[in-house]
Design a protein around this motif. Structure first.
Motif, PDB file in Angstrom:
ATOM      1  N   SER A  58      35.029  27.354  10.644  1.00  0.00           N
ATOM      2  CA  SER A  58      35.616  28.678  10.487  1.00  0.00           C
ATOM      3  C   SER A  58      36.226  28.823   9.086  1.00  0.00           C
ATOM      4  N   ASP A 230      38.609  32.096  12.191  1.00  0.00           N
ATOM      5  CA  ASP A 230      37.290  32.014  12.962  1.00  0.00           C
ATOM      6  C   ASP A 230      36.287  32.693  11.968  1.00  0.00           C
ATOM      7  N   SER A 231      35.264  32.176  11.939  1.00  0.00           N
ATOM      8  CA  SER A 231      34.234  32.781  10.914  1.00  0.00           C
ATOM      9  C   SER A 231      34.636  33.355   9.811  1.00  0.00           C
TER      10      SER A 231
END
Lengths: 261, 388
Positions: A58, A230-231
């Motif tokens: 992430s 996240d990401s």
């Protein structure tokens, strides 16, 4: 006991020059075509303890590694205690002197003894006299509860002991900010606690800390703020109470449901 | 976790350790001389076969060697008749009187006889320097390195080439020869190649394109060319470009050629060591605030050189033997003096060449084996840190 030792060694808790310890503004980073960090904005005040969590990949490690320039960023600003990180090597050195880092795999220097690991940077970077550097090192080794291992080589210690040496090594530079990159992920379960206890002690002393970890118990106990990524993006940031009990974002809820069973 | 005992249908499922077991000595088959034999020589059928084969080989070779070098050898004499079967009417081994007579030529080459004490002084000074550097408990090793890297080269240069002002008549390097040349060439090559090699290896990994390009070109070019060519270039081609007056001495040219050649190989050896260092070591060093050169000197190179000691010594041993190639540009190294001496008609016998080559073999073997042993000891010392 520790306060008298402090006086003897003239150890002052290091003071940040500015109220904001770390500021990330519109931070973007790519690995080739891959966009790892996307528009990260984060302001960490002096004395704050931030826990960064999120699924693997992430970007949480990458983000804190940008703070002492182990990774280069392509867009945005990183300001560490008033110093903006650019390609200027002097600035980078200045920031690295003031920011301590603890790694997942310890990264101790295997050819040096524990004591030498701790005195190396003070002697060569801060030009501290060797004897004084050794006193400081013993002070911090005592603090992480392994002064008796000072003469050994890292390879002779357990993982938990090595990680505590790594913390002591970082503290010997008297840093204003400490970065922890998954400090307990490579440890046997029995050794996680000794490292976390050391970190809790550090937090109680008012150290500014950014910690990437999956230890949610530690996060609840120590963090002022939890940042969920996240990401490559910050999805949600909140105080622990709110973060765990009333997560807002769907991705956060999913993540928490996976790790809190 | 919640499985009940009944599901497993076994009688003994509960176990609680009472007393802790004490450790017992290993079985006889693993310890002592017998254990050593079993483990090292007789561990498998293949190993047994190898052991037998090598034992047979040694049984065949060693008596032959001893017979030639000692038992049948001739120890005294003044010319070739002492070593000829037709004269002595017995089997003749090594012809040692030939070696006794030509020994000083093997050591000094054509260095003028009244001046040979200077070479002896050089040998003694070099020996002191080597011991001072390599013996770790030696006193004042800091002074030792000043002596070895500053005092020794300068004083040796003055001593060997001569300086009229201090009463040392100049000796042209054309007259140098034998062990003197071999040792000078090898010492210069060994001492220069490691630092040069380290710089080239770091240059090849540099983030600065110009530095990287230079290092890559240098390494690939020098490695891609035989040493003989490098020596030829140094001694034949260089004078074509540089006026004779400014062109350095022939031996110096060969020294530079060998040092550069060895440093290109050393660069690749060191680079292999650098590749073996985990990224975390670089990051750990950077994170505590060390600069590039501090990181390299204190953290990376000590570890990189350690893992690559066997290869460094391998290169040194190769270099030591490659010094024999300087004969191609007309320099009389040790092997060349043996070559010249063995065709001397005064000692023309069937065993002269063999004797000469045996001496050469023993000479090179002693030096190379010494290097190898020292490297093994260093490895063992440095391995201390790896012990758990």
């Amino acid at each position: 006991m520790s306060s008298t030792a402090n006086n003897a060694l003239h150890l002052k808790p290091s003071q940040l020059k500015t109220p904001v310890a770390v500021e990330l503004v519109g931070l973007n980073k790519w690995y080739g075509e891959f966009h790892v960090l996307r528009d990260i904005d984060l302001k960490v005040m002096g004395g704050e303890r931030i826990v960064i969590c999120g699924p693997s990949g992430s970007g949480k490690s990458t983000m804190i590694r940008c703070i002492n320039r182990l990774e280069e960023h392509q867009q945005g600003k990183i300001i560490v205690d008033g110093v903006e990180l650019t390609n200027d090597l002097k600035k980078i050195d200045e920031v690295r002197r003031e920011v301590g880092m603890v790694f997942q795999h310890f990264n101790l220097f295997p050819h040096l003894t524990v004591l030498e690991n701790c005195t190396l940077a003070p002697v060569w970077v801060r030009k501290t006299p060797k004897k004084e550097a050794e006193d400081i090192a013993m002070h911090y080794l005592t603090r992480v509860k392994i002064p008796e291992q000072a003469g050994k080589y890292p390879g002779q210690l357990s993982g938990g002991q090595q990680q505590r040496v790594a913390i002591a090594r970082a503290l010997c530079m008297n840093p204003k900010i400490m970065l922890f990159d998954e400090p307990t992920s490579a440890l046997d379960p029995e050794m996680v606690k000794e490292v976390l206890d050391t970190m809790v002690g550090l937090a109680e002393d008012g150290m500014t800390m950014l910690v990437v970890t999956h230890e949610m118990g530690f996060a609840r106990q120590v963090a002022n703020r939890i940042v969920f990524m996240d990401s490559g993006q910050i999805i949600e940031a909140n105080v622990p109470e709110e973060f765990f009990n009333h997560p807002q974002h769907e991705r956060t809820k999913l993540f928490l449901s996976q790790i809190l069973r | 976790m919640t499985q009940s005992e009944g599901d497993l249908a076994v009688t003994e499922i509960r176990f609680v350790r009472g007393a802790t077991l004490a450790s017992r000595p290993a079985p006889m088959t693993m310890t002592g001389a017998l254990g050593w034999l079993r483990i090292n020589l007789l561990s498998s059928p293949f190993n047994i076969a190898l052991t037998i084969l090598i034992a047979l080989l040694l049984a065949w070779a060693i008596p032959e060697l001893v017979k030639f070098l000692l038992i049948d050898a001739v120890w005294t004499g003044s010319d070739r008749d002492a070593c000829r079967e037709v004269v002595q009417h017995r089997e003749i081994g090594a012809c040692w009187p030939f070696v006794w007579e030509r020994w000083s030529y093997f050591v000094y080459g054509s260095y003028p006889i009244p001046q040979r004490w200077r070479v002896d002084v050089f040998f003694i000074m070099l020996a002191i320097g080597v011991v001072w550097m390599l013996w770790l408990e030696a006193p004042r090793r800091d002074l030792g390195s000043v002596y070895f890297f500053v005092v020794l080269p300068i004083s040796s240069f003055i001593l060997l080439t001569g300086w009229s002002a201090v009463g040392l008549p100049p000796v042209d390097t054309v007259l140098w020869g034998g062990m003197l040349v071999t040792i000078v060439v090898a010492a210069v090559g060994i001492v220069c190649s490691l630092p040069l090699g380290i710089m080239l290896a770091l240059g090849r990994r540099s983030r600065m394109p110009a530095v990287r390009l230079f290092s890559v070109l240098f390494i690939e070019f020098v490695r891609g060319v035989p040493l003989v060519t490098v020596l030829f270039m140094a001694s034949v081609m260089l004078p074509l470009f540089v006026p004779e007056a400014y062109s350095p001495d022939k031996l110096v040219r060969a020294l530079i050629g060998i040092a550069l050649f060895a440093s290109a190989y050393m660069a690749e050896v060191v680079r292999a060591g650098l590749q073996a260092i985990p990224k975390g070591q670089f990051e750990g060093a950077m994170a505590v605030g060390l600069g590039y050169w501090q990181m390299m000197r204190l953290i990376i190179l000590p570890q990189a050189l350690k893992v690559t000691i066997p290869n460094i010594v391998n290169t040194y041993i190769g270099l030591f033997k490659d010094t024999t190639l300087v004969f191609i540009v007309g320099i009389f190294d040790f092997l060349r003096t043996v070559e010249v001496a063995r065709i001397d008609p005064k000692w023309a016998t069937p065993v002269t060449s063999t004797t000469g080559y045996a001496v050469a073999a023993i000479f090179y073997l002693i030096f190379c084996y010494a290097m190898s042993r020292y490297a093994r000891a260093t490895e063992a010392r440095l391995a201390k840190a790896d012990k758990r």
